[in-house]
Design a protein around this motif. Structure first.
Motif, PDB file in Angstrom:
ATOM      1  N   PRO A   1       0.802  -1.224   0.000  1.00 15.34           N
ATOM      2  CA  PRO A   1       0.000   0.000   0.000  1.00 15.34           C
ATOM      3  C   PRO A   1       0.835   1.275   0.000  1.00 15.34           C
ATOM      4  O   PRO A   1       0.315   2.355  -0.279  1.00 15.34           O
ATOM      5  CB  PRO A   1      -0.814  -0.115   1.294  1.00 15.34           C
ATOM      6  N   LEU A   2       2.137   1.159   0.312  1.00 16.75           N
ATOM      7  CA  LEU A   2       3.012   2.323   0.388  1.00 16.75           C
ATOM      8  C   LEU A   2       4.192   2.144  -0.563  1.00 16.75           C
ATOM      9  O   LEU A   2       4.602   1.004  -0.854  1.00 16.75           O
ATOM     10  CB  LEU A   2       3.520   2.522   1.829  1.00 16.75           C
ATOM     11  N   PRO A   3       4.772   3.241  -1.035  1.00 15.49           N
ATOM     12  CA  PRO A   3       5.920   3.145  -1.941  1.00 15.49           C
ATOM     13  C   PRO A   3       7.077   2.382  -1.307  1.00 15.49           C
ATOM     14  O   PRO A   3       7.236   2.349  -0.089  1.00 15.49           O
ATOM     15  CB  PRO A   3       6.289   4.611  -2.197  1.00 15.49           C
ATOM     16  N   GLY A   4       7.901   1.782  -2.162  1.00 12.17           N
ATOM     17  CA  GLY A   4       9.090   1.083  -1.689  1.00 12.17           C
ATOM     18  C   GLY A   4       8.811  -0.283  -1.116  1.00 12.17           C
ATOM     19  O   GLY A   4       9.649  -0.836  -0.395  1.00 12.17           O
ATOM     20  N   GLY A   5       7.632  -0.844  -1.416  1.00 11.78           N
ATOM     21  CA  GLY A   5       7.312  -2.170  -0.900  1.00 11.78           C
ATOM     22  C   GLY A   5       7.002  -2.207   0.574  1.00 11.78           C
ATOM     23  O   GLY A   5       7.170  -3.241   1.232  1.00 11.78           O
ATOM     24  N   ARG A   6       6.517  -1.069   1.113  1.00 12.20           N
ATOM     25  CA  ARG A   6       6.310  -0.955   2.552  1.00 12.20           C
ATOM     26  C   ARG A   6       4.878  -1.295   2.946  1.00 12.20           C
ATOM     27  O   ARG A   6       3.919  -0.969   2.251  1.00 12.20           O
ATOM     28  CB  ARG A   6       6.679   0.444   3.040  1.00 12.20           C
ATOM     29  N   PHE A   7       4.769  -1.917   4.119  1.00 12.61           N
ATOM     30  CA  PHE A   7       3.481  -2.296   4.706  1.00 12.61           C
ATOM     31  C   PHE A   7       3.389  -1.721   6.113  1.00 12.61           C
ATOM     32  O   PHE A   7       4.400  -1.595   6.815  1.00 12.61           O
ATOM     33  CB  PHE A   7       3.330  -3.817   4.782  1.00 12.61           C
ATOM     34  N   VAL A   8       2.190  -1.389   6.526  1.00 11.69           N
ATOM     35  CA  VAL A   8       1.957  -0.920   7.897  1.00 11.69           C
ATOM     36  C   VAL A   8       1.885  -2.128   8.820  1.00 11.69           C
ATOM     37  O   VAL A   8       1.085  -3.043   8.606  1.00 11.69           O
ATOM     38  CB  VAL A   8       0.659  -0.101   7.989  1.00 11.69           C
ATOM     39  N   LEU A   9       2.720  -2.129   9.855  1.00 14.99           N
ATOM     40  CA  LEU A   9       2.700  -3.193  10.857  1.00 14.99           C
ATOM     41  C   LEU A   9       1.966  -2.773  12.120  1.00 14.99           C
ATOM     42  O   LEU A   9       1.358  -3.613  12.786  1.00 14.99           O
ATOM     43  CB  LEU A   9       4.126  -3.613  11.213  1.00 14.99           C
ATOM     44  N   TYR A  10       2.032  -1.490  12.457  1.00 12.24           N
ATOM     45  CA  TYR A  10       1.322  -0.954  13.620  1.00 12.24           C
ATOM     46  C   TYR A  10       0.859   0.461  13.286  1.00 12.24           C
ATOM     47  O   TYR A  10       1.626   1.236  12.702  1.00 12.24           O
ATOM     48  CB  TYR A  10       2.216  -0.902  14.863  1.00 12.24           C
ATOM     49  N   GLY A  11      -0.366   0.775  13.689  1.00  9.80           N
ATOM     50  CA  GLY A  11      -0.897   2.102  13.430  1.00  9.80           C
ATOM     51  C   GLY A  11      -1.622   2.664  14.630  1.00  9.80           C
ATOM     52  O   GLY A  11      -1.737   2.015  15.682  1.00  9.80           O
TER      53      GLY A  11
END
Length: 341
Positions: free
Chosen positions: A77-87
Motif C-alpha cells: 500500500p506504500l511506496p518502496g514495498g512498505r506495509f503498515v505493521l502498527y498504526g
C-alpha cells in the motif's frame, strides 16, 4: 539477502482502553500481534501506543486483505514495498504515525526489513528508522501456516466476553460507569442480582463488578449463579465510587491472551509506587484520592519510558493522603492498587 532465521508467530493482544484523568477516553482494541523469536514485536518499540492491522473490529473482507498483503499476494500500500505493521489505535490514520517495514519474498522465505516510523507517503530511514530492529528472515512454511490459520480459524481475533455485569447500590455511579465502559468498547449491563438469569446470558460476561455497598451474601449468590452456568467469570470488588478507577479495575480483570503484561507488578506504599515492567515502555501513573467529604481528587504522578526491571516512583504525600489508589497504565496493560501505609 542474508539474515539469520527468526521464528514467526501470532498471538492475541490488547490495547487497554480507559478513562483518563482529564476526562478523555482511550479506545479498547483487541488485535493480533506478531511474535518474533517468542517475543511480541511491539515490545521492541518502547514508546509506542499502537495496534496491528489485524484487529478484531476490522471487517472480515479487509482483515483478509491485510493477511494477503503480509503474504505478498497483493501489492504494497506504500511506496518502496512498505506495509503498515502498527498504526494509531484511535483512527488508523497514517498522518498520526505508523510503524512500517519492507516485506518481500526471497525464494521460499519472507523477509521483514527497514523498519521505520512513518507519517507520510515516504519513509525517512535516516531520521526515523528503527535502527537495530531486523531484518528478520522467516521460513516460508511457518510464516504462511500462521497467517493462513488466522484467516481460516477466526477471520480476525475475537473479542470474546468483553462484557461486564455491574451490581451496586449507587445507580448514578453505575450509569456513569456503564457509559464510560461502552465508550471504550466494553459492554456493560446493570442489575441487582443474577438469580433467574438464563445460563446462556451469563455466559456472555467476562467479569462481574460489585459496588462497595453490596454485601458478601449477595456477592456469593451472584458468583454461585455464574458457577452453575459454567462460567469462569472474573470478580471485581470496586475499590471506590470513582469511575476512571473502576474502569481500570475492570480492564485489569478482563485481560486475556497468552502474551505477558508489560507491567508485571505494582505496589504502592511508603510514599512510592513500585513498578516492574517486562520490556521498555511508556508508563503513566495516576493517583486517585477520596477526601473526608467523599470528593475525588486526581493527580498524574508519572509519565515516561521505563526500562525493563523494577522502578520506584515517588508519590506526593498530598496525592495519596487518606483513602487513595494508584493506576499504572501502558499500551496493553493496566494495574490498580490501593495505597497502603
Amino acid at each position: 539477502m542474508s539474515a539469520a532465521y527468526a521464528t514467526f508467530g501470532l498471538a492475541p493482544a490488547t490495547r487497554a482502553g480507559g478513562v483518563l484523568a482529564d476526562g478523555g477516553y482511550e479506545l479498547h482494541r483487541d488485535f493480533v500481534d506478531f511474535v518474533v523469536d517468542g517475543r511480541p514485536l511491539l515490545f521492541l518499540l518502547s514508546d509506542l501506543d499502537a495496534v496491528s492491522p489485524l484487529a478484531s473490529d476490522v471487517p472480515p473482507a479487509i482483515f483478509t486483505e491485510q493477511v494477503r498483503g503480509l503474504l505478498r499476494e497483493t501489492e504494497p500500500p506504500l511506496p518502496g514495498g512498505r506495509f503498515v505493521l502498527y498504526g494509531c489505535p484511535e483512527c488508523a490514520d497514517l498522518a498520526c504515525g505508523a510503524v512500517t517495514a519492507v516485506i518481500e519474498r526471497d525464494g521460499e522465505d519472507y523477509v521483514w526489513r527497514d523498519f521505520a516510523w512513518q507519517t507520510g507517503e515516504h519513509a525517512d530511514l535516516e531520521r526515523n528508522g528503527y535502527h537495530g530492529t531486523g531484518p528478520f528472515r522467516f521460513r516460508g512454511a511457518e510464516y504462511r501456516a500462521a497467517l493462513a490459520a488466522l484467516v481460516q480459524d477466526t477471520v480476525g481475533p475475537s473479542a470474546a466476553r468483553r462484557r461486564v455485569l455491574l451490581i451496586g447500590a449507587r445507580v448514578a455511579v453505575l450509569a456513569r460507569l456503564a457509559a464510560a465502559l461502552r465508550a471504550i468498547g466494553i459492554g456493560a449491563d446493570i442489575t441487582q442480582d443474577a438469580a433467574g438469569v438464563p445460563a446462556e446470558e451469563l455466559r456472555g460476561y467476562g467479569a462481574v463488578a460489585f459496588g462497595r455497598a453490596v454485601g458478601e451474601a449477595r456477592r456469593t449468590s451472584v458468583m454461585d449463579a455464574f458457577e452453575r452456568a459454567g462460567v469462569a467469570v472474573a470478580r471485581v470488588d470496586g475499590l471506590a465510587p470513582i469511575v476512571p478507577l473502576l474502569v481500570a479495575q475492570i480492564e485489569q480483570a478482563l485481560h486475556r491472551g497468552p502474551l505477558p503484561r508489560r507491567i508485571a507488578s505494582l505496589t504502592a506504599a511508603g510514599g512510592a509506587a513500585e513498578i516492574e515492567v517486562t520490556s521498555a515502555c511508556r508508563v503513566r501513573v495516576t493517583a486517585y484520592r477520596l477526601d473526608r467529604l467523599r470528593r475525588t481528587h486526581v493527580r498524574d504522578v508519572f509519565d515516561g519510558v521505563l526500562e525493563p526491571g523494577r522502578h520506584r516512583v515517588p508519590l506526593d504525600p498530598e496525592a495519596v493522603r487518606g483513602e487513595s489508589f494508584v493506576v499504572a497504565r501502558t499500551a496493553g496493560s493496566v494495574l490498580v492498587r490501593p495505597v497502603s501505609g
